[in-house]
Write an enzyme that holds these catalytic residues in place. Sequence first.
Site, PDB file in Angstrom:
ATOM      1  N   HIS A  12       1.374  -0.966  -0.092  1.00 26.55           N
ATOM      2  CA  HIS A  12       0.160   0.271   0.432  1.00 26.55           C
ATOM      3  C   HIS A  12       0.715   1.764  -0.171  1.00 26.55           C
ATOM      4  O   HIS A  12       1.259   1.755   1.148  1.00 26.55           O
ATOM      5  CB  HIS A  12      -0.881  -0.247   1.159  1.00 26.55           C
ATOM      6  CG  HIS A  12      -1.868   1.031   1.480  1.00 26.55           C
ATOM      7  ND1 HIS A  12      -3.488   0.914   1.170  1.00 26.55           N
ATOM      8  CD2 HIS A  12      -2.577   2.348   0.750  1.00 26.55           C
ATOM      9  CE1 HIS A  12      -3.831   1.968   1.674  1.00 26.55           C
ATOM     10  NE2 HIS A  12      -3.256   2.614   1.325  1.00 26.55           N
ATOM     11  N   HIS A  14       1.523   5.561  -1.506  1.00 24.27           N
ATOM     12  CA  HIS A  14       1.336   6.730  -2.461  1.00 24.27           C
ATOM     13  C   HIS A  14       2.382   7.235  -3.233  1.00 24.27           C
ATOM     14  O   HIS A  14       3.081   7.648  -2.348  1.00 24.27           O
ATOM     15  CB  HIS A  14       0.534   7.143  -1.573  1.00 24.27           C
ATOM     16  CG  HIS A  14      -0.735   6.942  -1.120  1.00 24.27           C
ATOM     17  ND1 HIS A  14      -2.018   6.948  -2.610  1.00 24.27           N
ATOM     18  CD2 HIS A  14      -1.570   6.219   0.141  1.00 24.27           C
ATOM     19  CE1 HIS A  14      -2.969   6.773  -1.140  1.00 24.27           C
ATOM     20  NE2 HIS A  14      -2.469   6.202  -0.020  1.00 24.27           N
ATOM     21  N   LYS A  94      -8.758  -0.611  -5.695  1.00 24.10           N
ATOM     22  CA  LYS A  94      -8.998  -0.125  -4.955  1.00 24.10           C
ATOM     23  C   LYS A  94     -10.179   0.539  -4.342  1.00 24.10           C
ATOM     24  O   LYS A  94     -10.273   2.151  -4.769  1.00 24.10           O
ATOM     25  CB  LYS A  94      -8.064   1.241  -4.689  1.00 24.10           C
ATOM     26  CG  LYS A  94      -7.890   1.805  -3.400  1.00 24.10           C
ATOM     27  CD  LYS A  94      -7.496   0.810  -2.408  1.00 24.10           C
ATOM     28  CE  LYS A  94      -7.553   2.099  -1.036  1.00 24.10           C
ATOM     29  NZ  LYS A  94      -6.743   2.639  -0.406  1.00 24.10           N
ATOM     30  N   HIS A 131     -10.643   0.789   1.247  1.00 24.04           N
ATOM     31  CA  HIS A 131      -9.873   1.730   2.744  1.00 24.04           C
ATOM     32  C   HIS A 131     -11.951   1.555   3.151  1.00 24.04           C
ATOM     33  O   HIS A 131     -12.603   1.567   3.179  1.00 24.04           O
ATOM     34  CB  HIS A 131     -10.419   3.262   1.855  1.00 24.04           C
ATOM     35  CG  HIS A 131     -10.504   3.991   2.773  1.00 24.04           C
ATOM     36  ND1 HIS A 131      -8.602   4.507   3.270  1.00 24.04           N
ATOM     37  CD2 HIS A 131     -10.669   4.385   3.804  1.00 24.04           C
ATOM     38  CE1 HIS A 131      -9.047   6.012   4.346  1.00 24.04           C
ATOM     39  NE2 HIS A 131     -10.410   5.175   5.400  1.00 24.04           N
ATOM     40  N   HIS A 166      -4.922  -0.948   5.538  1.00 23.57           N
ATOM     41  CA  HIS A 166      -5.169  -0.396   6.568  1.00 23.57           C
ATOM     42  C   HIS A 166      -5.738  -0.116   8.423  1.00 23.57           C
ATOM     43  O   HIS A 166      -6.132   0.418   8.530  1.00 23.57           O
ATOM     44  CB  HIS A 166      -4.076   1.521   6.950  1.00 23.57           C
ATOM     45  CG  HIS A 166      -5.748   1.714   5.959  1.00 23.57           C
ATOM     46  ND1 HIS A 166      -6.897   2.238   6.405  1.00 23.57           N
ATOM     47  CD2 HIS A 166      -5.242   2.341   4.274  1.00 23.57           C
ATOM     48  CE1 HIS A 166      -7.564   2.382   5.026  1.00 23.57           C
ATOM     49  NE2 HIS A 166      -6.603   2.860   4.050  1.00 23.57           N
ATOM     50  N   ASP A 239       0.816   2.581   3.820  1.00 27.14           N
ATOM     51  CA  ASP A 239       0.283   3.682   3.003  1.00 27.14           C
ATOM     52  C   ASP A 239       1.210   5.302   3.497  1.00 27.14           C
ATOM     53  O   ASP A 239       0.551   5.497   3.683  1.00 27.14           O
ATOM     54  CB  ASP A 239      -1.421   3.435   4.090  1.00 27.14           C
ATOM     55  CG  ASP A 239      -2.071   4.434   3.846  1.00 27.14           C
ATOM     56  OD1 ASP A 239      -1.973   5.942   2.650  1.00 27.14           O
ATOM     57  OD2 ASP A 239      -2.760   5.030   4.654  1.00 27.14           O
TER      58      ASP A 239
END
Lengths: 332, 332
Positions: A12, A14, A94, A131, A166, A239
């Site tokens: 995960h 970004h 996602k 999420h 998460h 994350d």
Amino acid sequence: MQLRIRRPDDFHLHLRQGKILASVIGHTARQFERALVMPNTMPPILDAEEVVWYREKILAQGSGLVPLMSIKIVQATTPEMVRAAYTAGAIAGKLYPVGVTTNATDGVSDISALAPVFAQMEQSGMVLCLHGELPGTFSLDREQAFLPTLKNLAREFTKLRIVLEHASTEEAVECVMSLPLTVAATITVHHLLLTLDDIIGGTLSPHHFCKPVPKRPEDRAALRRAATSGNPKFFLGTDSAPHLKHVKECAEGAAGIFSAPVALPLLAEIFEAERALDALERFTAEFGAKFYDLPLNEGTIALVQESWQVPDEIGGIVPLWAGQEIAWQMAE
Amino acid sequence: MQLRIRRPDDFHLHLRQGKILASVIGHTARQFERALVMPNTMPPILDAEEVVWYREKILAQGSGLVPLMSIKIVQATTPEMVRAAYTAGAIAGKLYPVGVTTNATDGVSDISALAPVFAQMEQSGMVLCLHGELPGTFSLDREQAFLPTLKNLAREFTKLRIVLEHASTEEAVECVMSLPLTVAATITVHHLLLTLDDIIGGTLSPHHFCKPVPKRPEDRAALRRAATSGNPKFFLGTDSAPHLKHVKECAEGAAGIFSAPVALPLLAEIFEAERALDALERFTAEFGAKFYDLPLNEGTIALVQESWQVPDEIGGIVPLWAGQEIAWQMAE
């Protein structure tokens, strides 16, 4: 003391685009072989064409990191888009419920309407990443309130692999443990490290602010138990989310923690504190790959027990644990 | 529609010193006859001499606001200091447990050692004002964890008047209701208005950050019931706390909300929403004065139901409800 483990993966991550991408990717590449790259860029990665375009942008950085691609599942996503994205190399979709975090204003409001999309993902073998927060509920209850949706999806699509991203509560850990082997959860470094008090307990700390918000000490303890337990349903997804300092230190601070530069060193410190250093390799380099049905990485990395101070700022971004000491670091 | 009520009092107000004092006092003076001025300035107001000095500074502003003075109860406070401060005009002593909020590093670590001080306050008729949070516990539990201390003080000093300041939980409301009439609580405007979600539920909002942190919707509902119930144990203390914008929008944001410019207009809106406009006068202008054994104010103020937009900034400070509409305003 040195710790050598199989090269790990971050399930995960970004990376953003443009200058930020260029400035952050090296930190992950130094520690990880592969990373599942989140598609909630601006604009988002929605289809096969965008997957190909984004992967090329990432590879053009020449960092050595192997990007695992994903698409963002929005209300307008179709089974055809899923099939084409899978063919183009996306291994995951996602889903963000509308409004739950940064860049989620185009999130999903009606999950049940996406049943044909999930069926196609199931058939293609694409993983559904969630999420897991229910919008419109009190912040501390949002993850728990989402769990019935997770259970329903697992029941309805028995072959669809689902990742609750998460995980932040004891309830989520228990729920994931109770569901079939098709359901797993990622755990971030910062949810193993922080509680709500690290945001609001003293002065207000925007650099510890993220979604889902870290919760109570009991929740953190449950996450630590899950991460170190050797249960293959729990694996690392950092994350790591870079936001420039001024986007955090302002009247409407963005959610997200830039943990990439400190991820494995902090994990080593946490696992050592839990007397579970032997579980670090499985959590970071085995369980995730097995769940995603990917080969285990061949090479190794090494961490040495040598204290260092995290810089206050890295490329205009304040990293997790800025200015503080970490007892482990990556070996050169 | 116009609402005319007896001139109200604010039984919990931060005026600070110097330039900030000069820039904020007028907002309170426009709405309130009297205000209990908090002593946690830098340096703090600890004794009779400082009470006299600080009152003169406040009166020198010529705002018309009548300052009700307090001293800060620290570990070194003595019964003699209490007696002298009372003679100098201080009507209350404010106790902060160590480290619980802004300017509380010199707070009290051993409350029981202050028994002689409380005995002197009881004898003099000085009110004990408590920042009721137990340090070292999880932020959301701190107020509840302090309640046994409140109960012990009420039991041990049966004639000492005690105010639990800025109650923020349902448990605190119930505890205060269950104790003798010597124990009351102030409620702020912002705890009637906000929940934790207004800080961390969307983007991070430093201008809604305060101690104790606003809690769950159920807690806010309990505070609204208490404030509008007509129970004389609950009265207004705004805890309006001015912090310059850059002290809030930074890596370590200060706790405190500047509500003075909007206090009564927002209260009118809240009480109207609760269909309890008739309870506003008692909450703001009667119950507090009676508890403190002060005469009720003579004059009146008027509010008109006329919408206005709160400025984004007032003298370098971002006020509560900045940029938003309020349906009521002070009549000229």
